[in-house]
Scaffold this active site. Structure first.
Site, PDB file in Angstrom:
ATOM      1  N   LYS A 118      -3.160  -1.122 -72.537  1.00  0.00           N
ATOM      2  CA  LYS A 118      -2.582  -1.298 -71.202  1.00  0.00           C
ATOM      3  C   LYS A 118      -1.162  -0.791 -71.237  1.00  0.00           C
ATOM      4  O   LYS A 118      -0.511  -0.811 -72.290  1.00  0.00           O
ATOM      5  CB  LYS A 118      -2.584  -2.791 -70.835  1.00  0.00           C
ATOM      6  CG  LYS A 118      -2.498  -3.053 -69.347  1.00  0.00           C
ATOM      7  CD  LYS A 118      -3.827  -2.747 -68.690  1.00  0.00           C
ATOM      8  CE  LYS A 118      -4.055  -3.461 -67.402  1.00  0.00           C
ATOM      9  NZ  LYS A 118      -5.503  -3.528 -67.123  1.00  0.00           N
TER      10      LYS A 118
HETATM   11  N1  GLU Z   1      -7.003  -1.123 -64.705  1.00  0.00           N
HETATM   12  C1  GLU Z   1      -8.420  -1.341 -64.689  1.00  0.00           C
HETATM   13  C2  GLU Z   1      -8.796  -2.561 -65.500  1.00  0.00           C
HETATM   14  O1  GLU Z   1      -7.994  -3.435 -65.722  1.00  0.00           O
HETATM   15  C3  GLU Z   1      -9.186  -0.095 -65.080  1.00  0.00           C
HETATM   16  C4  GLU Z   1      -8.898   0.411 -66.453  1.00  0.00           C
HETATM   17  C5  GLU Z   1      -9.539   1.757 -66.745  1.00  0.00           C
HETATM   18  O2  GLU Z   1     -10.261   2.271 -65.921  1.00  0.00           O
HETATM   19  O3  GLU Z   1      -9.282   2.262 -67.855  1.00  0.00           O
HETATM   20  O4  GLU Z   1      -9.910  -2.749 -65.893  1.00  0.00           O
END
Ligand code: GLU
Length: 429
Positions: A118
Site C-alpha cells: 500500500k
Molecule cells: N485499493 C484497492 C484495495 O484496497 C485496490 C487495490 C488494487 O487494485 O491493487 O483493495
C-alpha cells in the site's frame, strides 16, 4: 504487540486506535487458530520493505512544500506486491502498513497471485489544483522508480486517487525506463490498457457478497433495506448496483453528511445531484439530512461502511441495528466493536472478502495487458463474479469447519495460504 520495533511511531493520543496493531491482532488470532510456528508469525508480522520518500513540490503560487510519500511492501511470497495509493489527510505510515498487510491476506484469500502493498501521501487532494496533484504524483512515482514495476510492485487507485493518477504514474514510469509499461499500474484509463468494469469492481464485489450472504439466509436483495456510509468510487457503485438489483438503499453519506429516506432513495437521481453539487447530498428532495454518526445506527437490514477505518467503535456499536455488515472500507470496525458484534451474532462480512472486487479486477486488467488481449465487460464481470462467489463459499465452509466467525475464517484462509507458500519456498539463505 509484534513488529513495532521496525515501525516509526506517530504521536499517539489516548483515543488513538493503531491500525497496524489491529491488523497484527487479527493475524495473531489466525496464527493461533492455524497453530502457526512462532517464527512464521514473526515473519508475517513484519512488512518486508518500508519506504518513505520526500516529495518536494512547487505549488501554483510558487511556494515549495515537501510532502512525505510512503510505500509499504508487506509480502511478495505469492507474487508481485499489489495495492493502492491513498491520498488522504489521515494517512500515516502505520495506517499504510496495516493496509499493506490486509492486501496480502486479501489477494491470498481470492486466490490471485499477488503479495500485498500500500502507498499513501497525507494530503487532502481537494486542497490542491490538478497541476499540483500531477506534479506530486509524478515526483512520488519517480522517487519510487526502483521499487515498483509490472512484476515487482503494481500500484492501483485507493481513497483519493483514481484512473487519472494511475495514468500519470504509468507515464512517469514509462518515460523513465524508456518504453511504455502499462502493466506497472492497474485501474488505468481504458485508453492506456485499463479494463472495462474496473471502476465499479469494488462496489460490484460488495454487492455480490451481500447477495450471497442473504441467499444463505433464504433471502434475496429485493426490498432489503441497505444503509451505505460513503458515496464515492466504492459506496457509490455499491449503491447503484444494489439499487438496480432491487434493494432499497435508504441512506448514503459523504464526508459532509448524508440523506435518509425510509422509502428508499432514487440512487441514479442522487448520483446526478451529487455530481452537480460538489458531492454534497444535503437538500436532496424528499429526504432527511443525517450525520455520519446517525447513519450507522439507522434501522436497516444491511449496513455497508464504505469510507474510512474505525467507524464502528466501542462507543457506537451498541446502537448499530443491522444484522448484516459488509466492510466495503478497510478496517471500518474496531477490534472491540467486532467482538461485540460477533457475540451478538451479527453477520460481519470482512473487508478482505467484501471489498476484494477492486483488486480482483486489477488482476484481470494486468492479465489482459500481459496477454495483449482485452475482454468485453460481460466477461470481466463474469470472472469477477466467479472469483468472489468461490471465495465467499470457501469462507463459509471454513467458518463451519473451524466453528469460527467469518472474519477469522477469512483470515485463516488468507494467512494459511501465505504460510504454506512460505513453508514450501523455505527461508533464504
Ligand atoms: N485499493 C484497492 C484495495 O484496497 C485496490 C487495490 C488494487 O487494485 O491493487 O483493495
Amino acid at each position: 504487540m509484534i513488529a513495532t520495533h521496525t515501525m516509526p511511531l506517530e504521536a499517539a493520543t489516548p483515543a488513538y486506535i493503531c491500525p497496524f496493531d489491529q491488523a497484527c491482532s487479527y493475524l495473531e488470532a489466525a496464527a493461533k487458530e492455524l497453530r502457526l510456528d512462532q517464527g512464521v508469525l514473526e515473519i508475517l508480522s513484519h512488512p518486508r520493505k518500508v519506504v518513505t520518500v520526500a516529495i518536494p513540490v512547487k505549488l501554483d503560487n510558487g511556494e515549495i512544500r515537501v510532502l512525505a510519500g510512503h510505500r509499504v511492501q508487506h509480502s511478495d511470497i505469492l507474487g508481485p506486491y499489489k495495492g493502492g495509493i491513498r491520498y488522504h489527510p489521515a494517512v500515516t505510515l502505520r495506517e499504510v502498513s496495516a493496509l499493506a498487510m490486509l492486501m496480502t491476506w486479501k489477494c491470498a484469500l481470492l486466490g490471485i497471485p499477488y503479495g500485498g502493498a500500500k502507498g499513501g501521501i497525507a494530503i487532502d487532494p481537494q486542497h490542491y489544483s490538478v497541476g499540483e496533484l500531477e506534479r506530486i504524483t509524478r515526483r512520488y512515482t519517480s522517487e519510487l522508480i526502483k521499487d515498483i514495476g509490472p512484476s515487482l510492485d503494481i500500484p492501483a487507485p485507493d481513497m483519493g486517487t483514481s484512473a487519472r493518477e494511475m495514468a500519470w504514474m504509468m507515464d512517469t514510469y514509462s518515460v523513465n525506463v524508456g518504453h511504455a509499461v502499462p502493466g506497472v499500474v492497474t485501474g488505468k484509463p481504458l485508453s492506456v490498457g485499463g479494463s472495462l468494469g474496473r471502476e465499479k469492481a469494488t462496489g460490484r464485489g460488495t454487492m455480490i457478497i451481500v447477495r450471497e450472504a442473504l441467499a444463505d439466509q433464504g433471502k434475496t436483495l429485493e426490498g432489503i433495506r441497505v444503509v451505505i456510509q460513503g458515496f464515492g468510487n466504492v459506496g457509490g457503485a455499491a449503491a447503484e448496483l444494489l439499487h438496480q438489483a432491487g434493494a432499497k438503499v435508504i441512506a448514503v453519506s459523504t464526508t459532509t453528511g448524508g440523506v435518509y429516506s425510509p422509502d428508499g432513495l432514487d440512487i441514479p437521481a442522487l448520483k446526478a445531484y451529487a455530481a452537480k453539487n460538489h458531492h454534497n447530498l444535503i437538500d436532496f428532495p424528499h429526504t432527511r439530512a443525517i450525520t455520519n454518526a446517525e447513519l450507522l445506527t439507522l434501522p436497516c437490514d444491511v449496513l455497508i461502511p464504505a469510507a474510512l477505518e474505525n467507524q464502528i467503535t466501542e462507543e457506537n456499536v451498541h446502537q448499530v441495528q443491522a444484522q448484516i455488515i459488509a466492510e466495503a472500507a478497510n478496517g471500518p470496525i474496531t477490534l472491540e466493536a467486532n467482538r461485540v458484534l460477533e457475540a451478538r451474532g451479527v453477520t460481519v462480512l470482512p473487508d478482505i472478502l467484501a471489498n476484494a472486487g477492486g483488486v480482483v479486477v486489477s488482476y484481470l486488467e494486468w492479465v489482459q495487458g500481459l496477454s495483449y488481449l482485452f475482454w468485453d465487460e460481460e466477461r470481466v464481470n463474469r470472472e469477477l463474479e466467479s472469483l468472489m462467489v468461490q471465495a465467499y463459499r470457501q469462507v463459509i465452509q471454513q467458518s463451519k469447519v473451524r466453528q469460527v466467525p467469518l472474519r477469522l475464517a477469512a483470515y485463516t484462509l488468507g494467512v494459511g495460504r501465505v504460510a504454506q507458500a512460505l513453508n514450501d519456498r523455505g527461508l533464504y539463505p
